[in-house]
Design a protein around this motif. Structure first.
Motif, PDB file in Angstrom:
ATOM      1  N   GLN A  16     -10.412   6.728   0.954  1.00 60.42           N
ATOM      2  CA  GLN A  16      -9.336   6.399   0.012  1.00 60.42           C
ATOM      3  C   GLN A  16      -8.394   5.359   0.612  1.00 60.42           C
ATOM      4  N   GLN A  17      -8.158   5.496   1.918  1.00 62.83           N
ATOM      5  CA  GLN A  17      -7.299   4.519   2.589  1.00 62.83           C
ATOM      6  C   GLN A  17      -7.926   3.121   2.520  1.00 62.83           C
ATOM      7  N   ASN A  20      -7.449   3.322  11.602  1.00 61.99           N
ATOM      8  CA  ASN A  20      -6.549   2.745  10.626  1.00 61.99           C
ATOM      9  C   ASN A  20      -5.653   1.670  11.253  1.00 61.99           C
ATOM     10  N   PRO A  68       1.014   4.351   6.598  1.00 58.68           N
ATOM     11  CA  PRO A  68      -0.443   4.274   6.413  1.00 58.68           C
ATOM     12  C   PRO A  68      -1.229   5.352   7.152  1.00 58.68           C
ATOM     13  N   ASN A 121       0.879   7.750   0.471  1.00 58.89           N
ATOM     14  CA  ASN A 121      -0.197   8.588  -0.077  1.00 58.89           C
ATOM     15  C   ASN A 121      -1.211   7.815  -0.916  1.00 58.89           C
ATOM     16  N   ARG A 122      -1.208   6.499  -0.733  1.00 54.37           N
ATOM     17  CA  ARG A 122      -2.232   5.599  -1.280  1.00 54.37           C
ATOM     18  C   ARG A 122      -2.222   5.415  -2.794  1.00 54.37           C
ATOM     19  N   ALA A 130      -7.418   1.803  -0.921  1.00 52.05           N
ATOM     20  CA  ALA A 130      -6.019   1.428  -1.156  1.00 52.05           C
ATOM     21  C   ALA A 130      -5.691   0.093  -0.480  1.00 52.05           C
ATOM     22  N   VAL A 133       0.899  -1.150   0.000  1.00 54.35           N
ATOM     23  CA  VAL A 133       0.000   0.000   0.000  1.00 54.35           C
ATOM     24  C   VAL A 133       0.939   1.201   0.000  1.00 54.35           C
TER      25      VAL A 133
END
Ligand SMILES: Nc1ncnc2c1ncn2[C@@H]1O[C@H](COP(=O)(O)OP(=O)(O)O)[C@@H](O)[C@H]1O
Ligand SMILES: [Mg+2]
Length: 245
Positions: free
Chosen positions: A147-148, A180, A168, A91-92, A151, A88
């Protein structure tokens, strides 16, 4: 605990240069199946370069990258992805103009096992119901937290045995950082080994088994997470000001 086991992924005596600049200096590290380990270090210490070397996006000048006991130093990134190594990225790096669905599908582009792909897509939906709700939305219009999820979901679509994660928690709203880390633990509990690069030393060490500290391209500490957490020199001497709480 793992003395007689073959590591899943290893760096042996790695030196990596960008042009004439010597970045990684004699780096040795090993990640075993199912572990959760972290690589800490201040800005520009070589953390991302370490991940890129593991994945074959950068070729070391000397030393070897070893996957399941076999040297893969000169094998391509896709060769490694097909064998269970996935990243990953920092910044994804989503394909922002593509939909969520298209991004997820790209994660599986090297696979041919249709049933497996369909199962893994369901697994991603279970993990992230929000992602399922937004399948046709362009990825660039999602919030940072969403978005995370995409990703991480995209990385899981390659059915990895080890997930390399480059910072991450970077760029996430403070409230999402905790979520996260919980998510990373959840993936780990499903049996995926995690190699996480972090500037957030306390958070990373609180969930990791072991860790390494990199300082200007050299491994200066290699210990259990518990020992690193209680090391009084960790922040002051090794992480600089960026080793935040
Ligand atoms: N493609 C590149 N070309 C030249 N220098 C680079 C490149 N990528 C990174 N560097 C340099 O290598 C050093 C280590 O970078 P990096 O591995 O990204 O560190 P970190 O992830 O720990 O911040 C930095 O000084 C950075 O400027
Ligand atoms: Mg980096």
């Amino acid at each position: 605990m793992t003395e007689n086991q073959v590591p899943l992924l290893e760096l042996r005596g790695i030196n990596t240069h960008y042009g004439a600049v010597h970045i990684l200096k004699d780096v040795d590290l090993a990640i075993f199946a199912g572990e959760l380990v972290c690589l800490l270090g201040g800005n520009a210490s070589g953390k991302s370069t370490t991940l890129k070397t593991l994945l074959g996006m950068v070729t070391p000048t000397t030393g070897d990258v070893v996957l399941d006991g076999a040297i893969v130093t000169h094998q391509s990134t896709s060769y490694r992805v097909e064998r269970g190594v996935t990243m990953v990225p920092e910044n994804r790096r989503l394909f922002k103009r593509l939909s969520v669905k298209e991004n997820l599908e790209l994660g599986a582009y090297l696979r041919t096992d249709r049933d497996g792909i369909a199962n893994d897509l369901e697994r991603v939906f279970e993990m992230f119901p929000r992602v399922k709700e937004r399948l046709n939305q362009k990825s660039g219009t999602l919030s940072g937290g969403e978005q995370q999820m995409v990703a991480v979901g995209r990385a899981l679509m390659s059915d990895p045995r080890v997930l390399l994660m480059d910072e991450p928690s970077m760029g996430l709203a403070p409230a999402l950082v905790q979520t996260n880390f919980e998510l990373i633990q959840q993936i780990h509990e499903e049996g995926v080994a995690i190699f996480m690069v972090e500037q957030n030393a306390n958070m990373a060490l609180s969930i990791a088994d072991r860790g390494w500290v990199l300082q200007t391209g050299k491994v200066v500490l290699d210990d259990t997470a518990e020992a690193l957490l209680s090391n009084p020199d960790l922040r002051a001497s090794y992480l600089g000001e960026s080793g935040n709480a």
